[in-house]
Design an enzyme around this catalytic site. Structure first.
Site, PDB file in Angstrom:
ATOM      1  CE1 TYR A  40      -3.368  -2.779   0.119  1.00  0.00           C
ATOM      2  CE2 TYR A  40      -2.627  -3.267   2.353  1.00  0.00           C
ATOM      3  CZ  TYR A  40      -3.383  -3.594   1.226  1.00  0.00           C
ATOM      4  OH  TYR A  40      -4.149  -4.730   1.225  1.00  0.00           O
ATOM      5  CG  ASN A  92      -9.431   1.446  -2.014  1.00  0.00           C
ATOM      6  OD1 ASN A  92      -9.970   0.330  -2.002  1.00  0.00           O
ATOM      7  ND2 ASN A  92      -8.136   1.610  -1.829  1.00  0.00           N
ATOM      8  CG  HIS A 118      -8.731  -1.875  -5.798  1.00  0.00           C
ATOM      9  ND1 HIS A 118      -9.373  -2.064  -4.602  1.00  0.00           N
ATOM     10  CD2 HIS A 118      -9.633  -2.098  -6.777  1.00  0.00           C
ATOM     11  CE1 HIS A 118     -10.627  -2.404  -4.858  1.00  0.00           C
ATOM     12  NE2 HIS A 118     -10.812  -2.428  -6.159  1.00  0.00           N
TER      13      HIS A 118
HETATM   14  O1  CA2 Z   1      -5.313  -2.359  -2.924  1.00  0.00           O
HETATM   15  C1  CA2 Z   1      -6.271  -1.821  -2.352  1.00  0.00           C
HETATM   16  O2  CA2 Z   1      -6.433  -0.613  -2.318  1.00  0.00           O
HETATM   17  C2  CA2 Z   1      -7.277  -2.696  -1.589  1.00  0.00           C
HETATM   18  O3  CA2 Z   1      -8.568  -2.144  -1.809  1.00  0.00           O
HETATM   19  C3  CA2 Z   1      -6.891  -2.600  -0.130  1.00  0.00           C
HETATM   20  C4  CA2 Z   1      -7.706  -3.516   0.773  1.00  0.00           C
HETATM   21  C5  CA2 Z   1      -7.726  -4.939   0.234  1.00  0.00           C
HETATM   22  O4  CA2 Z   1      -8.605  -5.732   1.006  1.00  0.00           O
HETATM   23  C6  CA2 Z   1      -8.175  -4.979  -1.220  1.00  0.00           C
HETATM   24  O5  CA2 Z   1      -8.114  -6.327  -1.665  1.00  0.00           O
HETATM   25  C7  CA2 Z   1      -7.279  -4.126  -2.089  1.00  0.00           C
HETATM   26  C8  CA2 Z   1      -7.114  -3.562   2.185  1.00  0.00           C
HETATM   27  C9  CA2 Z   1      -6.956  -2.219   2.827  1.00  0.00           C
HETATM   28  C10 CA2 Z   1      -6.144  -2.402   4.073  1.00  0.00           C
HETATM   29  O6  CA2 Z   1      -5.308  -1.289   4.242  1.00  0.00           O
HETATM   30  C11 CA2 Z   1      -4.262  -1.389   5.083  1.00  0.00           C
HETATM   31  C12 CA2 Z   1      -3.383  -0.346   5.075  1.00  0.00           C
HETATM   32  C13 CA2 Z   1      -2.278  -0.383   5.879  1.00  0.00           C
HETATM   33  C14 CA2 Z   1      -2.061  -1.454   6.719  1.00  0.00           C
HETATM   34  C15 CA2 Z   1      -2.942  -2.501   6.729  1.00  0.00           C
HETATM   35  C16 CA2 Z   1      -4.053  -2.457   5.914  1.00  0.00           C
END
Ligand code: CA2
Length: 176
Positions: A40, A92, A118
């Site tokens: 991310y 998102n 995403h």
């Molecule tokens: O890639 C993306 O933006 C997602 O939407 C992010 C989601 C994931 O479930 C999707 O499959 C793809 C997860 C967001 C979690 O964000 C975090 C950020 C920092 C630390 C942990 C989680």
């Protein structure tokens, strides 16, 4: 009454008011910048939101941002967007991408055009991330370009709204 073309066209909606774009962030995105940079990146949610709001300001548009970890709160925010006549949504849905018929239904009912964003490339990850409940309704999907993906989606939204304006009656400003 005369009309004149303005040099720079501010992003205005079909109502003639400034374009109003809502950026929605789903669950856990409040943790951005603190963990999992491999997927991310290093930008925090505040960094991302600040850049989007100032991009909107520079284009003469109103950009609002909203993050929540609860499905119902995101759904309520979409309902509110309908009542507020929001012109475009950048979303998102995070984990709800792969699970939420309810959030999908809210967006469908709102009929507000949206781009799905995403940070990571969901197709290069686990197979459960390959299906989205949103993509077939979305105007487009940006996946895997990190925080830049939000900028591209907003850029698209502003152009899309400007084009609607410039092909309609709002391109000219009325003078008396
Ligand atoms: O890639 C993306 O933006 C997602 O939407 C992010 C989601 C994931 O479930 C999707 O499959 C793809 C997860 C967001 C979690 O964000 C975090 C950020 C920092 C630390 C942990 C989680």
């Amino acid at each position: 009454m005369t009309t004149k073309r303005t040099g720079r066209i501010a992003a205005k909606s079909v109502s003639g008011l400034h374009s109003h774009v809502l950026v929605l962030h789903g669950p856990n995105l409040n943790l951005l910048g603190s963990r999992e940079p491999k997927h991310y990146g290093f930008a925090t949610l505040d960094d991302i939101n600040r850049a989007l709001v100032s991009h909107g300001e520079a284009a003469g548009a109103r950009v609002e941002t909203f993050q929540h970890n609860h499905e119902g709160a995101l759904i309520d925010r979409v309902h509110q967007a309908s009542r507020d006549h929001v012109d475009f949504i950048v979303i998102n849905p995070a984990g709800y991408t792969h699970t939420s018929v309810a959030l999908r239904d809210a967006l469908a009912a709102s009929a507000i055009p949206f781009v799905e964003v995403h940070l990571s490339n969901i197709y290069a990850r686990e197979s459960f991330r390959h299906h989205s409940y949103f993509s077939d309704l979305a105007v487009g999907v940006v996946s895997g370009l990190g925080a830049h993906g939000y900028e591209l989606a907003l850029e698209y939204a502003l152009r899309h709204l400007q084009n609607r304006t410039s092909h309609g009656s709002q391109k000219t400003e009325k003078t008396h």
